[in-house]
Motif scaffolding. Structure first.
Motif, PDB file in Angstrom:
ATOM      1  N   SER A   1       0.821  -1.406  -0.315  1.00 21.50           N
ATOM      2  CA  SER A   1       0.091   0.071  -0.634  1.00 21.50           C
ATOM      3  C   SER A   1       0.202   1.768  -0.362  1.00 21.50           C
ATOM      4  CB  SER A   1      -0.675  -0.163   0.865  1.00 21.50           C
ATOM      5  OG  SER A   1      -1.576   0.623   1.155  1.00 21.50           O
ATOM      6  N   VAL A   2       1.662   1.456   1.215  1.00 22.67           N
ATOM      7  CA  VAL A   2       2.604   2.450   0.687  1.00 22.67           C
ATOM      8  C   VAL A   2       3.319   3.287  -0.658  1.00 22.67           C
ATOM      9  CG1 VAL A   2       4.542   2.995   1.870  1.00 22.67           C
ATOM     10  CG2 VAL A   2       3.034   2.404   3.646  1.00 22.67           C
TER      11      VAL A   2
ATOM     12  N   GLU B   1       2.344   1.489  -3.589  1.00 13.53           N
ATOM     13  CA  GLU B   1       0.906   1.890  -4.828  1.00 13.53           C
ATOM     14  C   GLU B   1       1.376   3.620  -4.190  1.00 13.53           C
ATOM     15  OE1 GLU B   1      -0.780   1.799  -7.487  1.00 13.53           O
ATOM     16  OE2 GLU B   1      -0.067  -0.149  -6.842  1.00 13.53           O
ATOM     17  N   GLN B   2       0.714   4.294  -2.915  1.00 11.08           N
ATOM     18  CA  GLN B   2       1.326   5.134  -2.724  1.00 11.08           C
ATOM     19  C   GLN B   2       2.545   6.502  -3.538  1.00 11.08           C
ATOM     20  OE1 GLN B   2       0.552   5.692   1.684  1.00 11.08           O
ATOM     21  NE2 GLN B   2      -1.485   5.274   0.792  1.00 11.08           N
ATOM     22  N   GLU B   3       3.416   5.762  -3.574  1.00 11.48           N
ATOM     23  CA  GLU B   3       5.204   6.177  -3.685  1.00 11.48           C
ATOM     24  C   GLU B   3       4.798   6.003  -5.636  1.00 11.48           C
ATOM     25  OE1 GLU B   3       6.702   8.714  -2.908  1.00 11.48           O
ATOM     26  OE2 GLU B   3       5.677   8.521  -1.563  1.00 11.48           O
ATOM     27  N   ARG B   4       3.532   5.385  -6.222  1.00 12.36           N
ATOM     28  CA  ARG B   4       3.852   4.907  -6.963  1.00 12.36           C
ATOM     29  C   ARG B   4       4.301   6.135  -8.537  1.00 12.36           C
ATOM     30  NH1 ARG B   4       2.015   0.699 -11.216  1.00 12.36           N
ATOM     31  NH2 ARG B   4       1.397  -0.778  -9.156  1.00 12.36           N
TER      32      ARG B   4
END
Length: 152
Positions: free
Chosen positions: A87-88, A90-93
């Protein structure tokens, strides 16, 4: 009857006017209508540091390097086993994609290196591409060091 009249007169002397009504505040609006506070913009990177240098402009990345950045970011996200870490990541993708694309553009990665990265499916394969194609030196000249106040 005199007695009743005396009681009425006596009672009338002690009667005071009704207290003034106090204004009742309006009820608060329903939760759906309450406006959220506006987010505070973070200060620019150089704000408050006493530096008059402007922030560096965003680097224009090549389409080929942007594709490599997106692929490498996807591999790292898709292979993450821990849901919280995934999740982390993914947020920083977007940030990961941009940083990889900038490195590719500035360092001038070869067609063979980009093709190697685009064919990867695991972080181990990405590491193999890094050792197979060492990153070249940047094609842009380095920035001159900033002057520190008090030093010539």
């Amino acid at each position: 009857m005199r007695h009743a009249f005396a009681l009425i007169v006596l009672a009338a002397c002690e009667i005071q006017p009704a207290p003034k009504k106090q204004a009742v505040p309006p009820p608060p609006p329903p939760a759906a209508q309450v406006e959220a506070p506006k987010p505070v913009e973070p200060p620019p990177p150089n704000a408050g540091s006493g530096s008059a240098l402007p922030a560096p402009p965003k680097l224009e990345v090549t389409a080929a390097c942007l594709e490599v950045g997106a692929k490498v970011a996807s591999v790292f996200i898709d292979t993450e086993a821990d849901p919280a870490q995934r999740s982390v990541k993914e947020q920083e993708r977007g940030n990961m994609t941009r940083k990889i694309a900038e490195a590719c553009t500035v360092q001038g990665w070869s067609d063979e290196a980009r093709t190697c990265y685009l064919g990867t499916k695991t972080p181990a394969e990405i590491k193999a591409c890094e050792t197979k194609f060492p990153r070249p030196r940047p094609t842009q000249p380095p920035r001159p060091p900033s002057r520190v106040e008090g030093n010539p």
